[in-house]
Motif scaffolding. Structure first.
Motif, PDB file in Angstrom:
ATOM      1  N   ALA A 266       0.827  -1.207   0.000  1.00 20.02           N
ATOM      2  CA  ALA A 266       0.000   0.000   0.000  1.00 20.02           C
ATOM      3  C   ALA A 266       0.861   1.257   0.000  1.00 20.02           C
ATOM      4  CB  ALA A 266      -0.930   0.004   1.219  1.00 20.02           C
ATOM      5  N   MET A 267       1.903   1.255   0.846  1.00 27.12           N
ATOM      6  CA  MET A 267       2.807   2.407   0.914  1.00 27.12           C
ATOM      7  C   MET A 267       3.532   2.607  -0.416  1.00 27.12           C
ATOM      8  SD  MET A 267       2.931   3.939   4.003  1.00 27.12           S
ATOM      9  CE  MET A 267       4.564   4.407   4.535  1.00 27.12           C
ATOM     10  N   SER A 268       3.980   1.514  -1.012  1.00 24.32           N
ATOM     11  CA  SER A 268       4.727   1.595  -2.276  1.00 24.32           C
ATOM     12  C   SER A 268       3.868   2.193  -3.382  1.00 24.32           C
ATOM     13  CB  SER A 268       5.221   0.202  -2.690  1.00 24.32           C
ATOM     14  OG  SER A 268       6.078  -0.340  -1.725  1.00 24.32           O
ATOM     15  N   ALA A 269       2.644   1.687  -3.507  1.00 24.66           N
ATOM     16  CA  ALA A 269       1.744   2.206  -4.537  1.00 24.66           C
ATOM     17  C   ALA A 269       1.406   3.676  -4.285  1.00 24.66           C
ATOM     18  CB  ALA A 269       0.468   1.362  -4.579  1.00 24.66           C
ATOM     19  N   GLY A 270       1.180   4.028  -3.015  1.00 25.36           N
ATOM     20  CA  GLY A 270       0.830   5.406  -2.677  1.00 25.36           C
ATOM     21  C   GLY A 270       1.953   6.387  -2.946  1.00 25.36           C
ATOM     22  N   TRP A 271       3.169   6.019  -2.522  1.00 25.20           N
ATOM     23  CA  TRP A 271       4.297   6.931  -2.716  1.00 25.20           C
ATOM     24  C   TRP A 271       4.732   6.992  -4.175  1.00 25.20           C
ATOM     25  CZ3 TRP A 271       5.455  10.610   0.468  1.00 25.20           C
ATOM     26  CH2 TRP A 271       5.177  10.461   1.822  1.00 25.20           C
ATOM     27  N   MET A 272       4.568   5.884  -4.924  1.00 22.83           N
ATOM     28  CA  MET A 272       4.882   5.928  -6.349  1.00 22.83           C
ATOM     29  C   MET A 272       3.942   6.896  -7.063  1.00 22.83           C
ATOM     30  SD  MET A 272       4.970   2.886  -9.237  1.00 22.83           S
ATOM     31  CE  MET A 272       6.164   1.914  -8.312  1.00 22.83           C
ATOM     32  N   ASN A 273       2.671   6.831  -6.700  1.00 23.96           N
ATOM     33  CA  ASN A 273       1.706   7.765  -7.271  1.00 23.96           C
ATOM     34  C   ASN A 273       2.060   9.207  -6.911  1.00 23.96           C
ATOM     35  OD1 ASN A 273      -1.172   8.468  -8.340  1.00 23.96           O
ATOM     36  ND2 ASN A 273      -1.061   9.383  -6.308  1.00 23.96           N
ATOM     37  N   GLY A 274       2.459   9.420  -5.649  1.00 29.26           N
ATOM     38  CA  GLY A 274       2.838  10.763  -5.220  1.00 29.26           C
ATOM     39  C   GLY A 274       4.028  11.294  -5.989  1.00 29.26           C
ATOM     40  N   PHE A 275       5.013  10.421  -6.237  1.00 31.24           N
ATOM     41  CA  PHE A 275       6.186  10.832  -7.010  1.00 31.24           C
ATOM     42  C   PHE A 275       5.781  11.250  -8.415  1.00 31.24           C
ATOM     43  CE2 PHE A 275       9.219   9.534 -10.298  1.00 31.24           C
ATOM     44  CZ  PHE A 275      10.295  10.359  -9.992  1.00 31.24           C
ATOM     45  N   VAL A 276       4.959  10.426  -9.062  1.00 32.61           N
ATOM     46  CA  VAL A 276       4.533  10.733 -10.432  1.00 32.61           C
ATOM     47  C   VAL A 276       3.785  12.060 -10.465  1.00 32.61           C
ATOM     48  CG1 VAL A 276       3.007  10.010 -12.307  1.00 32.61           C
ATOM     49  CG2 VAL A 276       4.491   8.336 -11.205  1.00 32.61           C
ATOM     50  N   GLU A 277       2.922  12.267  -9.477  1.00 37.10           N
ATOM     51  CA  GLU A 277       2.093  13.466  -9.470  1.00 37.10           C
ATOM     52  C   GLU A 277       2.888  14.732  -9.138  1.00 37.10           C
ATOM     53  OE1 GLU A 277      -2.172  13.675  -8.559  1.00 37.10           O
ATOM     54  OE2 GLU A 277      -1.487  14.262  -6.573  1.00 37.10           O
ATOM     55  N   VAL A 278       3.604  14.693  -8.026  1.00 35.33           N
ATOM     56  CA  VAL A 278       4.271  15.899  -7.535  1.00 35.33           C
ATOM     57  C   VAL A 278       5.509  16.229  -8.358  1.00 35.33           C
ATOM     58  CG1 VAL A 278       5.420  16.960  -5.555  1.00 35.33           C
ATOM     59  CG2 VAL A 278       3.370  15.585  -5.204  1.00 35.33           C
ATOM     60  N   VAL A 279       6.283  15.196  -8.722  1.00 36.55           N
ATOM     61  CA  VAL A 279       7.533  15.442  -9.446  1.00 36.55           C
ATOM     62  C   VAL A 279       7.295  15.563 -10.954  1.00 36.55           C
ATOM     63  CG1 VAL A 279       9.850  14.581  -9.943  1.00 36.55           C
ATOM     64  CG2 VAL A 279       8.875  14.304  -7.653  1.00 36.55           C
ATOM     65  N   LEU A 280       6.723  14.509 -11.560  1.00 35.13           N
ATOM     66  CA  LEU A 280       6.533  14.542 -13.012  1.00 35.13           C
ATOM     67  C   LEU A 280       5.336  15.408 -13.402  1.00 35.13           C
ATOM     68  CD1 LEU A 280       7.217  10.843 -14.102  1.00 35.13           C
ATOM     69  CD2 LEU A 280       8.772  12.793 -14.144  1.00 35.13           C
ATOM     70  N   GLY A 281       4.231  15.257 -12.662  1.00 34.15           N
ATOM     71  CA  GLY A 281       3.027  16.002 -13.012  1.00 34.15           C
ATOM     72  C   GLY A 281       3.219  17.500 -13.020  1.00 34.15           C
ATOM     73  N   SER A 282       4.024  18.002 -12.091  1.00 30.48           N
ATOM     74  CA  SER A 282       4.233  19.449 -12.010  1.00 30.48           C
ATOM     75  C   SER A 282       5.355  19.934 -12.915  1.00 30.48           C
ATOM     76  CB  SER A 282       4.551  19.845 -10.562  1.00 30.48           C
ATOM     77  OG  SER A 282       5.762  19.245 -10.135  1.00 30.48           O
ATOM     78  N   ALA A 283       6.160  19.011 -13.428  1.00 29.77           N
ATOM     79  CA  ALA A 283       7.358  19.413 -14.184  1.00 29.77           C
ATOM     80  C   ALA A 283       7.154  19.399 -15.688  1.00 29.77           C
ATOM     81  CB  ALA A 283       8.525  18.495 -13.819  1.00 29.77           C
ATOM     82  N   ILE A 284       5.934  19.120 -16.157  1.00 29.24           N
ATOM     83  CA  ILE A 284       5.706  19.053 -17.606  1.00 29.24           C
ATOM     84  C   ILE A 284       4.790  20.186 -18.066  1.00 29.24           C
ATOM     85  CG2 ILE A 284       4.801  17.643 -19.499  1.00 29.24           C
ATOM     86  CD1 ILE A 284       5.505  15.157 -17.843  1.00 29.24           C
ATOM     87  N   LEU A 285       3.549  20.142 -17.633  1.00 30.75           N
ATOM     88  CA  LEU A 285       2.525  21.050 -18.153  1.00 30.75           C
ATOM     89  C   LEU A 285       2.854  22.520 -17.902  1.00 30.75           C
ATOM     90  CD1 LEU A 285      -0.236  20.531 -19.556  1.00 30.75           C
ATOM     91  CD2 LEU A 285      -1.309  20.881 -17.344  1.00 30.75           C
TER      92      LEU A 285
END
Length: 592
Positions: A266-285
């Motif tokens: 659960a922690m792995s899936a949650g933090w992986m999602n957070g990484f994608v969102e906060v790091v990648l999601g904010s660094a493209i658009l």
């Protein structure tokens, strides 16, 4: 990892990637950056992380453990998973939300997903090459208005692809898709993020460095941090981004063996999602948009169309500024990334429906998958045909917002106070590969229910406004009042006159709509504002046009009301199927 080889997970990595894929969706890239900008920039990350720790992680623990607990008794959908936790009849009908939400969300989400597939094709075909910003934005408007049969074709292809993958089972279909889709998503995201933050002013038409976008996004505005709406937005984003309150996590977890770890998963899936969102999601658009349009242009676009407007109306044009192969590659990477984010989420929506049909009615896996696809086709058709009449948004609000919060709120009460936190905590830590901090026991019992209760009850004004068609009624009042229209024209005129690429001739009748669309001197925010201003100028002196606008809004209200009846009928239909399944269980002597 399952008691049945045909339905179980093939590996732990596959399970985690599938769970992360379920969470990582289109909202990570299209919704999160806009939410951050509208709610305090860098200060938004503080309520976001607080909500993640006090609501997101606890609910992930709860839903994983609830799913595994139900799976021990052979239940793979929320009606009977919840029923296994307490024998009051109420719970199986609360569990209906875990099937209803997945079906109703998939009905519109697969259509949105199909846009990304279509745009991948158009990126490869270089459809946007040489086009003005107005033409690229106009392409999207034409697409969702069904001016050709292409959107229908891509939608059907997308549904067939989802259904085919689901028909191959968890390990043979969903897990393989996640193992392919998630790594490609990360690769595409890393490529685009690198290109975005390395944009240099003056290069390929950029007016600012890409880093200026990140600076704008993450510069804290601490005066906003105590505003309730900011915290409500952060809590809402956690719901959307982690797919909690849907019923799909419980279904995935129900195929985990009784002694297998769920805490670290659960922690792995949650933090992986957070990484994608906060790091990648904010660094493209945002960096790309600010680099080419500036901060004011970005704000204009967000106010006009939010993340969808940026993602589909603007980025294809901006990628073309990179030229040739690089522009095509960027388009394929961006829309490919969105497609993989979408399909790994929509696949998760099919599994609870399939699990219910298999468990309760003895359907074969392939037949259940094709039934899900057929149901989504029927349910989704109104969102495709009447997209411009608000049906898509209505599905999203009731199924993709209200339903999630309601179900999660009731679920946490059941887990903590009726099933009991003592038994619940034991479920969480059984087989755990990490030591779960004991503070979470207190958080799950007290803090998370209070948090969820606040989110649920704070949404009541919005629910009332939606039920009473506040937005449509305000538009009708606006179109009925020439003075309001005139005031709006004056307000927009001031905004237009402040834009360097605006000329007064753009508002004359001699300057046609086609010329406006093909004008390469206009950036997209000015183009959209010019179109709005031209439409209002026509309304002032044209009573017939005003009546037509009012008629359109009344038509939208009608379609929204029909959508609500349709969704209610869907919920009641699923509830009736749960009742039939319950009766069937008793006749067969199985535990209900």
């Amino acid at each position: 990892m399952s008691n049945t080889s045909s339905a179980g997970w093939g590996s732990r990595v596959g399970l985690i990637l599938a769970m992360a894929g379920n969470a990582v969706g289109l909202g990570n890239f299209l919704r999160f950056p806009v939410q951050a900008i509208e709610n305090g920039g860098g200060a938004f990350i503080i309520p976001y992380l607080v909500c993640f720790l006090l609501m997101g992680i606890p609910l992930l623990f709860v839903e994983w453990s609830v799913g595994r607990f139900g799976g021990k008794s052979g239940h793979h959908s929320t009606p009977f998973i919840l029923d296994s936790m307490d024998k009051r009849k109420l719970w199986k009908y609360i569990g209906v939300f875990g099937i209803f939400t997945n079906l109703a969300v998939a009905a519109y989400y697969c259509y949105l997903e199909s846009w990304t597939l279509s745009y991948v094709w158009h990126s490869i075909a270089d459809t946007f090459g040489g086009k003005s910003q107005g033409e690229v934005a106009g392409f999207f408007g034409s697409y969702v208005s069904l001016e050709s049969i292409e959107p229908i074709i891509f939608w059907v292809v997308c549904l067939l692809l989802n259904t085919w993958i689901l028909s191959r089972g968890l390990s043979g279909g969903v897990e393989k898709a996640a193992k392919i889709g998630m790594p490609l998503l990360l690769i595409f995201g890393a490529f685009l993020a690198y290109k975005a933050v390395t944009i240099q002013a003056g290069e390929h038409g950029a007016i600012f460095d890409g880093l200026k976008g990140l600076d704008f996004l993450w510069t804290p505005k601490f005066d906003t941090i105590w505003e309730p709406k900011v915290w409500l937005a952060a809590a809402g984003q956690i719901f959307f981004t982690l797919s909690i309150g849907m019923g799909s996590i419980q279904c995935y977890a129900s195929y985990v063996r009784s002694k297998d770890d769920i805490a670290l998963n659960a922690m792995s899936a949650g933090w992986m999602n957070g990484f994608v969102e906060v790091v990648l999601g904010s660094a493209i658009l945002i960096p790309i948009s600010v680099g080419y349009l500036g901060i004011d242009g970005l704000k204009d676009l967000i106010s006009e169309g939010g993340g969808l407007g940026l993602g589909f109306k603007t980025l294809p044009y901006l990628f073309e500024q990179w030229g040739g192969v690089l522009g095509v590659a960027a388009g394929v990477a961006w829309f490919g990334l969105l497609f993989f984010a979408g399909i790994t989420s929509s696949l998760a929506m099919g599994t609870p429906v399939m699990g219910f049909l298999q468990d309760e009615f003895g359907w074969k896996e392939k037949n259940a998958a094709w039934m899900f696809g057929f149901a989504v086709l029927l349910l989704g058709l109104p969102t495709v045909l009447f997209f411009n009449n608000g049906v898509f948004d209505e599905y999203d609000y009731w199924a993709g917002t209200v339903s999630l919060v309601l179900f999660a709120f009731v679920e946490i009460i059941l887990f903590s106070w009726i099933f009991g936190i003592k038994k619940g905590w034991q479920e969480i830590i059984t087989g755990a590969d990490i030591k779960v901090p004991s503070i979470f026991k207190f958080i799950i019992k007290y803090i998370t229910p209070i948090f969820l209760g606040w989110v649920f009850f704070a949404s009541f004004p919005g629910i009332y406004d939606t039920l009473s068609h506040k937005g449509s009624n305000e538009k009708i009042a606006f179109y009925s009042d020439v003075n309001q229209i005139s005031n709006k024209i004056e307000e927009q005129q001031k905004s237009l006159e402040s834009k360097k690429d605006f000329l007064p001739e753009y508002l004359t009748k001699e300057y046609s709509d086609e010329k406006i669309e093909k004008n390469k001197e206009l950036n997209v925010s000015t183009y959209l504002l010019v179109k709005k201003q031209r439409a209002l100028l026509e309304l002032v002196d044209n009573p017939t046009a005003r009546k037509a606008k009012i008629a359109d809004e009344n038509k939208t209200k009608l379609f929204k009301n029909i959508s609500r009846i349709f969704l209610l009928a869907l919920w009641l239909g699923i509830a009736y199927m749960v009742y039939i399944a319950s009766v069937k269980r008793k006749k067969e002597g199985r535990l209900a």
